[in-house]
Motif scaffolding. Structure first.
Motif, mmCIF file in Angstrom:
data_model
loop_
_atom_site.group_PDB
_atom_site.id
_atom_site.type_symbol
_atom_site.label_atom_id
_atom_site.label_comp_id
_atom_site.label_asym_id
_atom_site.label_seq_id
_atom_site.Cartn_x
_atom_site.Cartn_y
_atom_site.Cartn_z
ATOM 1 N N ILE A 22 1.128 -1.410 -0.018
ATOM 2 C CA ILE A 22 0.166 -0.311 -0.220
ATOM 3 C C ILE A 22 1.359 1.187 0.081
ATOM 4 O O ILE A 22 1.907 1.181 0.702
ATOM 5 N N GLN A 26 -2.656 6.297 -0.394
ATOM 6 C CA GLN A 26 -3.594 4.752 -0.970
ATOM 7 C C GLN A 26 -3.851 4.422 1.096
ATOM 8 O O GLN A 26 -5.248 4.243 1.364
ATOM 9 N N GLU A 30 -7.324 5.129 3.367
ATOM 10 C CA GLU A 30 -7.907 3.710 3.792
ATOM 11 C C GLU A 30 -7.491 4.148 5.455
ATOM 12 O O GLU A 30 -9.205 4.286 5.612
ATOM 13 N N ASN A 95 -7.674 -1.506 0.062
ATOM 14 C CA ASN A 95 -6.350 -2.098 -0.281
ATOM 15 C C ASN A 95 -5.497 -2.949 0.437
ATOM 16 O O ASN A 95 -4.642 -3.428 0.411
ATOM 17 N N ASN A 97 -4.724 -6.089 1.737
ATOM 18 C CA ASN A 97 -5.586 -7.536 2.383
ATOM 19 C C ASN A 97 -5.740 -9.020 2.412
ATOM 20 O O ASN A 97 -5.499 -9.926 2.530
#
Length: 495
Positions: A22, A26, A30, A95, A97
């Motif tokens: 990331i 981003q 987030e 983003n 995971n």
């Protein structure tokens, strides 16, 4: 724990997510998704959220169940309910995971000292996070963030008043309008000195903006909400037909994006007099056309040096500006204050006059660039650095100001220079027999920054290879890893 400490702790969380691939920008996006929910709980405003998507719904779940719930939350909040919520979560995707990384973030945020944060102001906390993101060279966010001391000085000098319609056509994270709101609040006892209708106007209509980039618009919405500024922030392009309807403003404060439209495309607006691919020149046209022509409306706009001297269409636009407006002051800003090194910028201050001809008579230029400190992380820009400029700008008689950086040029002087505004810089003392050598510490810091960036890229390669070492490596995966190694080492081509 103060807000600066909390911002640093939140920023350190980014290290948790580097393994998830990331980016810094981003990461802030987030964090915005998660912080919004926590801040709604802390401020007692959870009622605007569906019950199943409030903060506790995150803290009571773990692992895969948490990740699945979180992703459904993003999807549903972006498509239903309160308009502000929909704007913040519009097309939101995660983003993250690795479920344990998401859980770490939520747990960490839940355990922060929110009492202290509320005491100092949640809006200030969030703005500190945006500033931290902008200061990180690798984040690429510096183009959206104007340094706070510069914003505060500009707002002070332009002096927005209660009842005036203020706009930023390139809003970024909405910093100019939030500062303008603070300025008016400080003069009106937080709007308590105003009547009910006037106070409602200030909160809901006085401060508006337009932002093109989706994720930056999201940050602007969050920033405005936490500062209790409820004016409309449009997601769109001012240089498209949207901008044709942005008119009759009293005050415009902005820092338009730098650069030329990709592919050399012209703006889609048909109401601009002069056509060019230069974004800043197009924004400049928009700005002076969007002010009421009554002799009282005013603007301050941050523009790069090329706008001051570009020939052809650039000269025509500058002449049109000086016909329609009284361009009374230019501040030549120092380098290093923006997070893209070497960018040379200026602030143009002007008022829109009642006439469309010969409105500019005298132009004052203040050189804050030459023989100034090298600004950066070691020497941060502060409001105090602007004191001499503010004194000159606000002087009752500018002619009596004794400051070598402060010079006046008549409109006739400027015509003789083919309407170039690249004027007013004083003699540079650093141009000695040894040349204008760069600061060795700045040079060393730049090298360190590049090395850190290379190490981060190599770290991503190692993480990718470890993740796939138990399975056969495809040609594309191998090619991707090798490309990152090449990028980190500065090797390009087929080597």
């Amino acid at each position: 724990m103060g807000n600066q400490d909390i911002v640093q702790k939140l920023w350190n969380l980014c290290k948790v997510l580097r393994g998830d691939g990331i980016t810094y920008h981003q990461y802030v996006t987030e964090l915005t998704y998660v912080l919004f929910l926590k801040m709604m709980k802390e401020t007692g405003n959870e009622v605007i959220l569906p019950e199943e998507y409030r903060w506790d719904s995150l803290t009571e779940r773990h692992g895969i169940a948490l990740q699945q719930h979180y992703r459904q939350l993003l999807l549903d909040l972006g498509s239903q309910g309160n308009e502000t919520i929909k704007q913040i979560y519009l097309n939101a995707t995660s983003n993250i995971n690795v479920p344990k990384n998401l859980e770490k973030i939520i747990t960490f945020i839940d355990q922060l000292d929110w009492y202290s944060a509320k005491e100092e102001g949640l809006g200030d906390l969030y703005e500190g996070l945006l500033e931290k993101n902008a200061s990180e060279r690798k984040s690429g966010a510096g183009q959206y963030f104007t340094p706070r001391p510069l914003i505060d000085v500009i707002v002070k000098l332009v002096d927005p008043q209660p009842g005036e319609r203020c706009n930023d056509p390139a809003a970024g994270t909405f910093g100019f309008m939030i500062a303008a709101d603070r300025h008016v609040r400080s003069k009106t006892d937080d709007y308590f000195d105003l009547g009910e209708k006037e106070a409602e106007f200030q909160k809901h209509q006085a401060f508006t903006g337009v932002e093109l980039v989706k994720d930056t618009h999201r940050l602007a919405m969050m920033n405005a909400m936490l500062h209790d500024v409820q004016g409309k922030i449009t997601h769109g392009d001012t240089l498209s037909d949207i901008g044709s309807n942005l008119k009759n403003y009293d005050v415009i404060l902005t820092n338009p994006p730098f650069g030329t439209d990709q592919g050399g495309e012209l703006p889609t607006r048909e109401d601009l007099t002069y056509t060019t691919t230069n974004k800043q020149l197009n924004f400049l046209q928009h700005i002076y056309r969007a002010l009421k022509a009554n002799g009282k409306t005013r603007a301050a706009v941050v523009l790069p040096d090329n706008v001051l001297f570009e020939s052809g269409v650039g000269a025509k636009i500058r002449a049109d500006l000086m016909d329609k407006c009284n361009l009374h002051t230019i501040l030549r800003l120092p380098t290093g204050i923006f997070y893209a090194q070497g960018v040379k910028t200026n602030v143009l201050f002007f008022t829109r006059e009642k006439t469309d001809k010969d409105s500019t008579k005298d132009l004052w230029v203040y050189d804050m660039r030459t023989n100034m400190p090298s600004f950066g992380k070691r020497t941060p820009l502060t409001v105090a650095h602007f004191d001499a400029f503010v004194a000159a700008y606000t002087a009752e008689d500018r002619m009596k100001v004794e400051d070598e950086r402060w010079n006046v040029f008549t409109r006739e002087d400027i015509r003789k220079k083919d309407d170039s505004l690249d004027i007013g810089l004083i003699a540079d003392e650093s141009l000695s027999a040894y040349g204008n050598l760069p600061d060795p510490i700045d040079s060393a810091e730049e090298v360190i920054g590049k090395l850190e960036e290379a190490l981060a890229l190599l770290g991503e390669v190692v993480a990718e290879l470890k993740a796939i070492e138990t399975k056969p490596v495809s040609y594309e995966e191998n090619k991707s890893s090798l490309a990152k190694v090449a990028e980190a080492s500065g090797v390009y081509g087929n080597e």
